[in-house]
Design a protein around this motif. Sequence first.
Motif, PDB file in Angstrom:
ATOM      1  N   VAL A  55       0.878  -1.062  -0.557  1.00  0.00           N
ATOM      2  CA  VAL A  55       0.010   0.066   0.090  1.00  0.00           C
ATOM      3  C   VAL A  55       0.686   0.952  -0.095  1.00  0.00           C
ATOM      4  CG1 VAL A  55      -1.231   1.197   1.531  1.00  0.00           C
ATOM      5  CG2 VAL A  55      -1.948  -1.241   1.048  1.00  0.00           C
ATOM      6  N   MET A  59      -2.205   4.979  -2.043  1.00  0.00           N
ATOM      7  CA  MET A  59      -3.432   3.961  -1.653  1.00  0.00           C
ATOM      8  C   MET A  59      -4.166   4.333  -0.721  1.00  0.00           C
ATOM      9  SD  MET A  59      -2.143   0.214  -3.542  1.00  0.00           S
ATOM     10  CE  MET A  59      -0.866   0.610  -4.433  1.00  0.00           C
ATOM     11  N   ARG A  61      -3.916   7.095   0.482  1.00  0.00           N
ATOM     12  CA  ARG A  61      -4.535   8.702   0.721  1.00  0.00           C
ATOM     13  C   ARG A  61      -5.889   7.948   0.418  1.00  0.00           C
ATOM     14  NH1 ARG A  61      -5.367  13.077  -3.084  1.00  0.00           N
ATOM     15  NH2 ARG A  61      -5.941  11.830  -3.923  1.00  0.00           N
ATOM     16  N   MET A  82      -4.804  -6.055   6.615  1.00  0.00           N
ATOM     17  CA  MET A  82      -3.578  -5.571   6.253  1.00  0.00           C
ATOM     18  C   MET A  82      -1.972  -6.020   6.881  1.00  0.00           C
ATOM     19  SD  MET A  82      -1.596  -1.539   6.821  1.00  0.00           S
ATOM     20  CE  MET A  82      -2.923  -0.786   6.456  1.00  0.00           C
ATOM     21  N   ALA A  87       1.980  -3.259   6.590  1.00  0.00           N
ATOM     22  CA  ALA A  87       2.159  -2.200   7.570  1.00  0.00           C
ATOM     23  C   ALA A  87       3.494  -1.466   8.288  1.00  0.00           C
ATOM     24  CB  ALA A  87       0.774  -2.711   8.959  1.00  0.00           C
ATOM     25  N   LEU A  90       4.401   1.237   5.384  1.00  0.00           N
ATOM     26  CA  LEU A  90       3.437   2.408   5.508  1.00  0.00           C
ATOM     27  C   LEU A  90       3.749   3.488   6.697  1.00  0.00           C
ATOM     28  CD1 LEU A  90      -1.036   1.893   5.210  1.00  0.00           C
ATOM     29  CD2 LEU A  90       0.513   2.914   4.108  1.00  0.00           C
ATOM     30  N   VAL A  91       3.829   2.564   7.979  1.00  0.00           N
ATOM     31  CA  VAL A  91       4.549   3.790   9.136  1.00  0.00           C
ATOM     32  C   VAL A  91       6.057   4.068   8.641  1.00  0.00           C
ATOM     33  CG1 VAL A  91       5.106   3.236  11.102  1.00  0.00           C
ATOM     34  CG2 VAL A  91       3.413   1.326  10.931  1.00  0.00           C
ATOM     35  N   LEU A  95       2.159   6.810   7.236  1.00  0.00           N
ATOM     36  CA  LEU A  95       1.027   6.890   6.946  1.00  0.00           C
ATOM     37  C   LEU A  95       0.703   6.767   8.183  1.00  0.00           C
ATOM     38  CD1 LEU A  95       0.404   6.948   3.159  1.00  0.00           C
ATOM     39  CD2 LEU A  95      -0.702   9.180   4.565  1.00  0.00           C
ATOM     40  N   THR A  96       0.040   6.887   9.174  1.00  0.00           N
ATOM     41  CA  THR A  96      -0.301   5.997  10.175  1.00  0.00           C
ATOM     42  C   THR A  96      -2.038   5.948   9.742  1.00  0.00           C
ATOM     43  OG1 THR A  96      -0.625   7.913  11.687  1.00  0.00           O
ATOM     44  CG2 THR A  96       1.174   5.999  12.226  1.00  0.00           C
ATOM     45  N   LEU A  97      -2.660   6.636   8.732  1.00  0.00           N
ATOM     46  CA  LEU A  97      -4.029   6.838   8.748  1.00  0.00           C
ATOM     47  C   LEU A  97      -4.758   6.414   9.773  1.00  0.00           C
ATOM     48  CD1 LEU A  97      -4.364   3.441   6.083  1.00  0.00           C
ATOM     49  CD2 LEU A  97      -3.689   5.720   5.594  1.00  0.00           C
ATOM     50  N   VAL A  98      -4.635   7.494  10.941  1.00  0.00           N
ATOM     51  CA  VAL A  98      -5.172   8.135  12.115  1.00  0.00           C
ATOM     52  C   VAL A  98      -7.095   7.966  11.674  1.00  0.00           C
ATOM     53  CG1 VAL A  98      -3.565   8.481  13.455  1.00  0.00           C
ATOM     54  CG2 VAL A  98      -4.469  10.088  12.229  1.00  0.00           C
ATOM     55  N   VAL A 100      -9.056   6.101  10.689  1.00  0.00           N
ATOM     56  CA  VAL A 100      -9.249   4.531   9.817  1.00  0.00           C
ATOM     57  C   VAL A 100      -9.228   4.120  11.203  1.00  0.00           C
ATOM     58  CG1 VAL A 100      -9.507   3.177   7.999  1.00  0.00           C
ATOM     59  CG2 VAL A 100      -8.499   5.785   7.764  1.00  0.00           C
ATOM     60  N   THR A 102      -9.424  -0.127  11.849  1.00  0.00           N
ATOM     61  CA  THR A 102      -8.626  -1.072  11.394  1.00  0.00           C
ATOM     62  C   THR A 102      -9.052  -3.056  12.274  1.00  0.00           C
ATOM     63  OG1 THR A 102      -6.793  -1.064  12.918  1.00  0.00           O
ATOM     64  CG2 THR A 102      -6.651  -0.248  10.428  1.00  0.00           C
ATOM     65  N   ALA A 103      -9.191  -4.231  11.149  1.00  0.00           N
ATOM     66  CA  ALA A 103     -10.089  -4.771  12.137  1.00  0.00           C
ATOM     67  C   ALA A 103      -8.664  -6.366  11.914  1.00  0.00           C
ATOM     68  CB  ALA A 103     -10.903  -5.576  11.930  1.00  0.00           C
ATOM     69  N   LEU A 104      -7.988  -6.730  12.166  1.00  0.00           N
ATOM     70  CA  LEU A 104      -7.595  -7.783  11.687  1.00  0.00           C
ATOM     71  C   LEU A 104      -8.099  -9.205  10.466  1.00  0.00           C
ATOM     72  CD1 LEU A 104      -6.579  -9.653  14.916  1.00  0.00           C
ATOM     73  CD2 LEU A 104      -5.207  -8.434  13.496  1.00  0.00           C
TER      74      LEU A 104
END
Lengths: 129, 289, 132
Positions: A55, A59, A61, A82, A87, A90-91, A95-98, A100, A102-104
């Motif tokens: 990602v 993507m 964004r 993800m 992950a 991305l970090v 980009l930490t997508l605060v 959004v 998330t789930a497993l």
Amino acid sequence: MDRIPILKLGSALLVTIQVDMHDRLAKALEDDITAKIMTTGAKGVLIDISGLDIVDSFMGRMLDTIASVGRMLDATTVVVGMRPPVAITLVELGLTLVGVKTALNVERGMALIGISVDDFEEVDRHDGG
Amino acid sequence: MNTPAINALRSLIADDGGTLLDEWLLSLKAAGGAANGRVNENELRTQCRDFLAALQGAFESDAPTDTHTAAYEPVTAILDEMSRSRALQGFSPSETATFVFSLKHPLFARLRRSSKDVEALGDGAWALTEVMDSLGLHVMQVYQTSREQVIKRQQEEISELSTPVVKLWDGIVALPLIGTLDSSRTQIVMENLLQSIVDQEAEIAIIDITGVPTVDTLVAQHLLKTVAAARLMGADCIISGIRPQIAQTMVHLGVELNMVSKASLSDALALALKRTGRMVVPRPIASKS
Amino acid sequence: MTGGETIPIRESSDVIRVRAEVRRLAIGLGLGVVDQTKIVTAASELARNTLVYGGGGHAVLEVVEGKGRRGLRLSFEDHGPGILDIGQAMIDGYSSGRGLGLGLSGAKRLSSEFEITSVVGEGTRVVITRWN
């Protein structure tokens, strides 16, 4: 042009991304999800990205935008599945997508937006019968 | 090329009546090349015989003093195998290099006997020295590389051994960290933790740093990144057991860990259980009647 | 150094091709899956920059050797408007077009080595390397 299918499960939308998306496809998906939230009145959007091996910021964004737009339309967006390397990257990218959730996996994602798997099985039976 | 020196080289092994092998083995054992019997006698004999045959083949080639030609490949192949297996078995560098160097004495003795004059002896000695030294260096290079591989593998094993991710309950994993964390170890540990979250379908991961004496800025950043990555995957992290000094250091360094922190592993577990909808209560005492 | 592979970047499907080729080379090099993901993501960012800001260009992908190790070197070149202030362009969040402006700085964080040269009116060249 190809499009990513959006499934309706009860009061939620489920999008499973399994192909490496080019930017136009990602943008089209963003538009499609927004439109579908409006037409279905969905309360939740689950985006399953367990099939994606990267990602990047574009993507990332897109996921952020879908979540923000969804929030304004009263739908909770959950990004599901993800992979660890994605992950970590991305970090590192910053980009930490605060904004959004998330789930497993899809089941946990459903629980997060207040819909249990049993609920939509119920709905499915009603729809079928 | 057919200089006298090269002709001398070629006749060294070719004219041998079979005694060279025995002399070499004696010289090899005297120099400790058999490593006090750790190398099987028959095996050593076969190895030496094969080596002499290969060396003879190389001497017959167009450029017998250049050990980097294709003609020397069978020779270096035997040496590669020998050095690698000895390096893995823990032989010392000299025990390994002696294999080549112990052959010098019997070969030079032969050269002396067969040389007609001082000049021929000098040229022959120079050619032979070049070859043997080059082969000796080759042995050491392979030995060194093999040892480095052993060390690298051991480092990897240690870092994996020392960082087990344990399952505490359904959906709860813990990573008890012990010892000083450097940047590369932290990275491996964190990658393991994230993979365990997927494997165990864990929604909560506890990182216990009770056993960690110090945390520097870089390690603190790795911790923060791991927490952020876990969240992206859909799991929450709880840090437990931060020592007071570490907490102080981190605040002074300006890296306040913006994450859930509990004093002890048991507090963290209690919180994790609560968050996953479970409760631990004392069992009512059964009445005896 | 083995002969490099050149991929033209003219449309957004070329970015996907760059990603797939970088992944293939990274696997061949024996990079771990996290490092693979990092270099592929960096390549994706830079390929998109070449396309969006540079108006198209090409990527050169090559396996390089140095200091006893092997690595992957990726060069992205365009003949676009160039970058006036590289220092400014490297700051997180700065962007002269679309995106979050993490392209350059993000790609730098995901690589072992990063090099950028840009001449206004002539174009931009970014070279990144990831060592094994």
